[in-house]
Scaffold this active site. Sequence first.
Site, PDB file in Angstrom:
ATOM      1  N   GLY A  56       0.811  -1.201   0.000  1.00 40.64           N
ATOM      2  CA  GLY A  56       0.000   0.000   0.000  1.00 40.64           C
ATOM      3  C   GLY A  56       0.851   1.259   0.000  1.00 40.64           C
ATOM      4  O   GLY A  56       2.085   1.215   0.069  1.00 40.64           O
ATOM      5  N   ASP A  57       0.191   2.412  -0.114  1.00 38.99           N
ATOM      6  CA  ASP A  57       0.853   3.715  -0.062  1.00 38.99           C
ATOM      7  C   ASP A  57       1.817   3.922  -1.230  1.00 38.99           C
ATOM      8  O   ASP A  57       2.781   4.676  -1.125  1.00 38.99           O
ATOM      9  CB  ASP A  57       1.612   3.908   1.269  1.00 38.99           C
ATOM     10  CG  ASP A  57       0.769   3.541   2.473  1.00 38.99           C
ATOM     11  OD1 ASP A  57      -0.360   4.045   2.570  1.00 38.99           O
ATOM     12  OD2 ASP A  57       1.227   2.739   3.314  1.00 38.99           O
ATOM     13  N   GLU A  58       1.534   3.268  -2.372  1.00 39.64           N
ATOM     14  CA  GLU A  58       2.436   3.374  -3.520  1.00 39.64           C
ATOM     15  C   GLU A  58       2.190   4.624  -4.354  1.00 39.64           C
ATOM     16  O   GLU A  58       2.997   4.936  -5.242  1.00 39.64           O
ATOM     17  CB  GLU A  58       2.285   2.150  -4.440  1.00 39.64           C
ATOM     18  CG  GLU A  58       2.568   0.822  -3.776  1.00 39.64           C
ATOM     19  CD  GLU A  58       1.301   0.155  -3.251  1.00 39.64           C
ATOM     20  OE1 GLU A  58       1.360  -1.019  -2.892  1.00 39.64           O
ATOM     21  OE2 GLU A  58       0.247   0.835  -3.190  1.00 39.64           O
ATOM     22  N   LYS A  62      -2.598   9.099  -7.341  1.00 38.67           N
ATOM     23  CA  LYS A  62      -2.072   9.969  -8.397  1.00 38.67           C
ATOM     24  C   LYS A  62      -2.254   9.330  -9.773  1.00 38.67           C
ATOM     25  O   LYS A  62      -2.612   9.996 -10.747  1.00 38.67           O
ATOM     26  CB  LYS A  62      -0.591  10.237  -8.140  1.00 38.67           C
ATOM     27  CG  LYS A  62       0.027  11.236  -9.098  1.00 38.67           C
ATOM     28  CD  LYS A  62       1.525  11.327  -8.910  1.00 38.67           C
ATOM     29  CE  LYS A  62       1.872  11.823  -7.521  1.00 38.67           C
ATOM     30  NZ  LYS A  62       3.331  11.955  -7.339  1.00 38.67           N
ATOM     31  N   HIS A  85      -5.878   7.796  -0.080  1.00 43.51           N
ATOM     32  CA  HIS A  85      -5.168   8.237  -1.273  1.00 43.51           C
ATOM     33  C   HIS A  85      -5.081   9.751  -1.274  1.00 43.51           C
ATOM     34  O   HIS A  85      -6.066  10.431  -1.007  1.00 43.51           O
ATOM     35  CB  HIS A  85      -5.900   7.759  -2.537  1.00 43.51           C
ATOM     36  CG  HIS A  85      -5.942   6.266  -2.678  1.00 43.51           C
ATOM     37  ND1 HIS A  85      -6.882   5.619  -3.438  1.00 43.51           N
ATOM     38  CD2 HIS A  85      -5.162   5.307  -2.140  1.00 43.51           C
ATOM     39  CE1 HIS A  85      -6.675   4.309  -3.363  1.00 43.51           C
ATOM     40  NE2 HIS A  85      -5.649   4.101  -2.583  1.00 43.51           N
ATOM     41  N   THR A  86      -3.891  10.256  -1.553  1.00 45.98           N
ATOM     42  CA  THR A  86      -3.673  11.701  -1.620  1.00 45.98           C
ATOM     43  C   THR A  86      -3.488  12.111  -3.076  1.00 45.98           C
ATOM     44  O   THR A  86      -2.718  11.488  -3.804  1.00 45.98           O
ATOM     45  CB  THR A  86      -2.428  12.103  -0.806  1.00 45.98           C
ATOM     46  OG1 THR A  86      -2.613  11.693   0.550  1.00 45.98           O
ATOM     47  CG2 THR A  86      -2.206  13.602  -0.851  1.00 45.98           C
ATOM     48  N   LYS A 190     -20.352  -9.485   7.666  1.00 48.35           N
ATOM     49  CA  LYS A 190     -20.757  -9.918   6.325  1.00 48.35           C
ATOM     50  C   LYS A 190     -20.600 -11.434   6.191  1.00 48.35           C
ATOM     51  O   LYS A 190     -21.506 -12.132   5.708  1.00 48.35           O
ATOM     52  CB  LYS A 190     -19.916  -9.193   5.278  1.00 48.35           C
ATOM     53  CG  LYS A 190     -20.154  -9.652   3.842  1.00 48.35           C
ATOM     54  CD  LYS A 190     -19.227  -8.919   2.880  1.00 48.35           C
ATOM     55  CE  LYS A 190     -19.391  -9.418   1.453  1.00 48.35           C
ATOM     56  NZ  LYS A 190     -18.515  -8.695   0.502  1.00 48.35           N
ATOM     57  N   ARG A 351       0.292   7.529  11.050  1.00 48.23           N
ATOM     58  CA  ARG A 351       1.435   6.781  11.572  1.00 48.23           C
ATOM     59  C   ARG A 351       2.635   6.866  10.624  1.00 48.23           C
ATOM     60  O   ARG A 351       2.476   6.915   9.408  1.00 48.23           O
ATOM     61  CB  ARG A 351       1.080   5.300  11.760  1.00 48.23           C
ATOM     62  CG  ARG A 351       0.118   5.039  12.898  1.00 48.23           C
ATOM     63  CD  ARG A 351      -0.209   3.555  13.002  1.00 48.23           C
ATOM     64  NE  ARG A 351      -0.953   3.070  11.848  1.00 48.23           N
ATOM     65  CZ  ARG A 351      -1.395   1.823  11.735  1.00 48.23           C
ATOM     66  NH1 ARG A 351      -1.154   0.939  12.692  1.00 48.23           N
ATOM     67  NH2 ARG A 351      -2.070   1.453  10.663  1.00 48.23           N
ATOM     68  N   LEU A 380      10.258   8.278  -7.625  1.00 50.94           N
ATOM     69  CA  LEU A 380      11.668   8.094  -7.988  1.00 50.94           C
ATOM     70  C   LEU A 380      12.521   9.228  -7.443  1.00 50.94           C
ATOM     71  O   LEU A 380      13.683   9.036  -7.065  1.00 50.94           O
ATOM     72  CB  LEU A 380      11.804   8.012  -9.512  1.00 50.94           C
ATOM     73  CG  LEU A 380      13.211   7.728 -10.037  1.00 50.94           C
ATOM     74  CD1 LEU A 380      13.579   6.264  -9.822  1.00 50.94           C
ATOM     75  CD2 LEU A 380      13.322   8.081 -11.523  1.00 50.94           C
ATOM     76  N   VAL A 462       8.002  11.692 -10.532  1.00 47.17           N
ATOM     77  CA  VAL A 462       9.153  12.417  -9.984  1.00 47.17           C
ATOM     78  C   VAL A 462       8.708  13.650  -9.193  1.00 47.17           C
ATOM     79  O   VAL A 462       9.465  14.606  -9.036  1.00 47.17           O
ATOM     80  CB  VAL A 462      10.134  12.826 -11.108  1.00 47.17           C
ATOM     81  CG1 VAL A 462      10.814  11.612 -11.705  1.00 47.17           C
ATOM     82  CG2 VAL A 462       9.418  13.637 -12.195  1.00 47.17           C
ATOM     83  N   LYS A 464       4.885  15.573  -7.002  1.00 42.47           N
ATOM     84  CA  LYS A 464       3.537  15.427  -6.444  1.00 42.47           C
ATOM     85  C   LYS A 464       2.423  15.617  -7.464  1.00 42.47           C
ATOM     86  O   LYS A 464       1.348  15.051  -7.324  1.00 42.47           O
ATOM     87  CB  LYS A 464       3.334  16.456  -5.316  1.00 42.47           C
ATOM     88  CG  LYS A 464       4.229  16.244  -4.117  1.00 42.47           C
ATOM     89  CD  LYS A 464       3.945  17.335  -3.087  1.00 42.47           C
ATOM     90  CE  LYS A 464       4.894  17.235  -1.907  1.00 42.47           C
ATOM     91  NZ  LYS A 464       4.634  18.330  -0.936  1.00 42.47           N
TER      92      LYS A 464
END
Length: 473
Positions: A56-58, A62, A85-86, A190, A351, A380, A462, A464
Amino acid sequence: MASDGSMANVNGRETVSLNGEPVVKRPRESVAQDSSLRIPKEPQNKVTVVLGAQWGDEGKGKVVDLLAMDADIVCRCQGGNNAGHTVVVDSVEYDFHLLPSGVLNKKAVSFIGNGVVIHLPGLFEEAEKNLRKGKGKVMMCSVIDSPLHPPLVFNFHQAVDGIQEQQRQQQEGKNLGTTKKGIGPAYSSKAARNGLRVCDLVSDFKVFEDKFRMLAEHFLTMYPNLNVDIDSELEQLKAYAERLRPLVTDGVYFMHKALTGPSKKILVEGANAALLDIDFGTYPFVTSSNCTVGGVCTGLGVPPSYVGRVYGVVKAYTTRVGVGAFPTEQDNEIGELLQSKGREFGVTTGRKRRCGWLDLILVRYAHMVNGFSAIALTKLDILDTLPEIKVGVAYKVDGQPLPSFPANMDVLMRVTVEYKTFPGWCCSTEAARSFEELPSQAQTYIRFIEDFLQVPVKWVGVGKSRESMIKLF
């Protein structure tokens, strides 16, 4: 022989009729009429899928935001508001947890599928918060899947999540590191078939109320110290039902029309990532849903033949939130540099993320499960200042090479990693807008990843913004 002794001649052979009735030979023309049914039809539209290939958090948000600019429908298929997700647009930073990142495209329908567990207070709060940030640029998603399927997360699910984590810590000395958003308990409801879904809420509220009270009592019996204000939560849910009703549609029919109707671009955004998948991840330190490609079919009602390109998002290094095995972790100044420069904090919990070198054994395993069409390599630029960069290329246990990624986490905790070392480029990549503008050392790093995985890298991140995603082909 039939009771009346009658016979029929079919293709030159005598055949006994059934119950004395003559056998009727099928007309040849009917065969011609039905032959078109036997020719497989190519799907009119196929979904494009974006999935995390690590823990996660890859940077999936974007990539989704980039692809969603010309999408007609953007979908979430699993998870809940434990995901984060940002997306940065026009210097405004948006945080999404339940809403698909593609909600920023006003022309697209944002669709939350049946595989997602929905915490309604979190959903509406998230929409309002991002509307304020974007000064009206963010639209509330116009469709939440079906009045039949998506399970609901209640406040007591979240409270139970916290209690369970506390119990694990007391009993075993370690917890799972959940977000305490109630995701696991909601999926448990569920699976136990006593949970409540969107259809229950938007139908007869009196029936829903009775079921809700029974479910709350069930958890109170299991957790006597649980604090549940049943009446207050019911009052809140009744108000949400009115707001939710206009947004609901029949999800299976909606997706079927989208897939088989006029040409449409349909994008699916996976939450979490391959190594957090309930079946294929680093169990038990995983999420409670299928965040690999199979979750697209079960979480949206999409037949497998309608799954098109599958893009895996890979961070140029590796991060992990919470506890669990992490073979390439760098608990040193390298890890600290990656953490601080990469701003590695969980979007949902805040965190700190643990950081380490890129682990290609792990990513290759994710490719085996998902069958990536191409890779999006993100962040990168965070490696720009490092004089040398390492990549994990093999695992050993007790000096013996492992042929594959281990399912047993006790084994994964014991592996030693074989690395390949690359020279760093020691200059900024943030201004690069083509592959050729990247330093030669960075180009070598990317080509090695492609060769190792046997999957092409389609984008390199490369920075944001959307513009910082370099498209290679």
